[in-house]
Design an enzyme around this catalytic site. Structure first.
Site, short mmCIF file in Angstrom:
data_model
loop_
_atom_site.label_atom_id
_atom_site.label_comp_id
_atom_site.label_asym_id
_atom_site.label_seq_id
_atom_site.Cartn_x
_atom_site.Cartn_y
_atom_site.Cartn_z
CG HIS A 153 -35.10 9.95 -6.14
ND1 HIS A 153 -33.99 9.37 -6.94
CD2 HIS A 153 -35.33 9.16 -5.45
CE1 HIS A 153 -33.80 8.07 -6.71
NE2 HIS A 153 -34.74 7.87 -5.78
CE LYS A 280 -34.47 37.20 -6.46
NZ LYS A 280 -33.62 37.29 -7.74
CD GLU A 287 -27.34 32.33 -4.34
OE1 GLU A 287 -27.42 32.26 -5.51
OE2 GLU A 287 -27.58 33.58 -3.87
#
Ligand code: ARG
Length: 459
Positions: A153, A280, A287
């Site tokens: 989970h 960043k 992705e």
């Protein structure tokens, strides 16, 4: 090619919608191989003269070298790869070229070419998947003892090892390879000689062409042979499941490299910067692998829908089979390469992982197991007692191994000093020795087994 019955040429839109050369040109190698096999067989059977068969074969070799040399001119007016090749063959050798299409149709031709192409592509994908498994297994061996939080989970569950996590993907990829191999086995029958749909009146040797093209046998029903695209659907089903697996690891890499968890670092090789935010490091490759799953599963849907409800035998709808397949399988190949690169590149932050593994009372199950083992407590009771100890530790704001023994004894007086030996994350993973469990000893053995197996496969 069919001028006899036609008085005028096609409308420009007809040509536009009909042409498949922009994508079926990728079948040129298979198309030429199949034509050579067919011509050789026609010659041997005395259906065409041996001299013609020889000329055709030589002419086809020339066409092949023209295509590979980049001098071949593909023409949309000639619709597809089959007619482009045959037309150029006619330029090269004259009327003998017209004998090549004896006892053959573009229907069995395209079915043959596409199966051959699929077989080659499956072999390429399989080799890439083996390389991916190797990269995962090497990482696993290197990190057989690196403790990380195991999650269910997405919540800290029990400590595991990073190597164990890598090997989970090796198992998935092994099943993927099994599915590709299975599809390959079933597709390896030759449609060539089924002609348009009914077979032919010429005395063909279909075993000969099947053998020449590396097929196991000729297909047994001409109607089925020209209208079957199961091999494309099966391969895309295997590709879809593989891409789902890749997307799961991609997602994990995205989570692990997020500053929110900071469990893993990717180097500059597999990250990109932001044009506005200088700090960043985006996991774009991961992705994109996750994103490419969309077009791969989309292609499977596409072909299933194209084939649904098509009456036997061939229908032009089936020309819509190739673009999606080619796009999806090249996206898959790129995704496998990117994941292999990322797995090799990534570096887990071992101290950070270990700390995270100990958070959230991850060794609570070890405490419960300890109560079962040392005081023969039924597991359900042990679960309850442990729950109360965890609640107490949580109220005091300390991890389990920092909770004073006296505090535990208030809940279960029989607990002794030896409880602390089971509460560390290292002890926890070391104890998971059950077959398939996460203990470093197991992981090392499994990683080595895989590396040996993959090495043997190559030989
Ligand atoms: N370009 C066609 C395809 O990809 C080849 C078969 C054409 N057959 C026909 N009967 N028009 O399906």
């Amino acid at each position: 090619m069919w001028g006899g019955r036609f008085a005028s040429g096609p409308d420009a839109i007809m040509e536009e919608i009909n042409a498949s050369i922009d994508f079926d040109r990728h079948l040129y190698r298979q198309d030429i191989a199949a034509s050579k096999a067919h011509a050789g067989m026609l010659g041997k059977q005395g259906i065409i003269a041996a001299d013609d068969a020889k000329m055709i074969a030589q002419g086809l070799d020339t066409v092949l070298s023209e295509i590979e040399g980049g001098t071949f001119e593909f023409k949309r007016a000639l619709e597809d790869i089959h007619m482009n090749v045959e037309s150029r063959l006619t330029d090269l050798i004259g009327p003998a070229a017209g004998r090549l299409h004896t006892a053959r149709s573009r229907n069995d031709q395209v079915a043959t070419d596409f199966r051959l192409w699929m077989r080659d592509t499956i072999d390429t994908i399989d080799a890439a998947l083996a390389g991916f498994q190797r990269a995962l297994s090497e990482k696993a061996l290197e990190h057989a003892g690196t403790v990380m939080p195991g999650l269910t989970h997405l919540q800290t569950a029990q400590p595991i090892t990073f190597g164990h996590h890598m090997l989970a993907y090796v198992e998935m990829i092994s099943r993927d390879r099994g599915r590709f191999a299975d599809a390959r086995k079933r597709l390896n029958e030759s449609p060539l000689g089924s002609a348009a749909l009914a077979g032919t009146s010429f005395d063909l040797d279909r075993d000969m062409t099947a053998k020449a093209l590396g097929f196991d046998r000729p297909t047994a029903n001409s109607l089925d042979a020209v209208s079957d695209r199961d091999f494309a659907m099966e391969t895309l089903a295997a590709a879809s499941i593989t891409s789902v697996h890749l997307s799961r690891l991609a997602e994990e890499i995205i989570i692990w490299t997020s500053p929110l968890t900071n469990l893993v670092k990717l180097t500059d090789k597999f990250t990109t910067g932001s044009s506005i935010m200088p700090q960043k490091r985006n996991p774009d490759a991961a992705e994109l692998v996750r994103g490419k799953t969309g077009r791969i599963i989309g292609a499977l849907n596409g072909i299933l829908i194209v084939m649904k409800g098509l009456p036997l035998a061939y229908a032009k709808d089936m020309q819509e089979d190739k673009e999606g397949v080619m796009d999806a399988l090249s996206a898959l190949s790129l995704s496998i390469a990117a994941m292999t690169g990322m797995v090799t590149d990534l570096v887990p932050d071992a101290p950070r992982m270990k700390k995270a593994a100990g958070e959230g009372y991850a060794t609570a199950t070890d405490l419960a197991d300890f109560l079962v083992r040392s005081m023969k407590m039924p597991f359900r009771d042990a679960h309850h007692v442990t729950g109360r100890i965890v609640a107490k530790a949580s109220a005091l704001g300390v991890p389990l191994h920092r909770l004073p023994l006296a505090a535990m004894q208030e809940i279960e007086p029989r607990i002794g000093e030896d409880v602390f030996s089971v509460l560390s994350v290292d002890r926890s993973v070391k104890s998971r020795l059950s077959y398939g469990g996460t203990a470093p000893k197991n992981v090392k053995a499994q990683a080595k087994r895989w590396l040996r197996k993959l090495e043997k496969e190559k030989a």
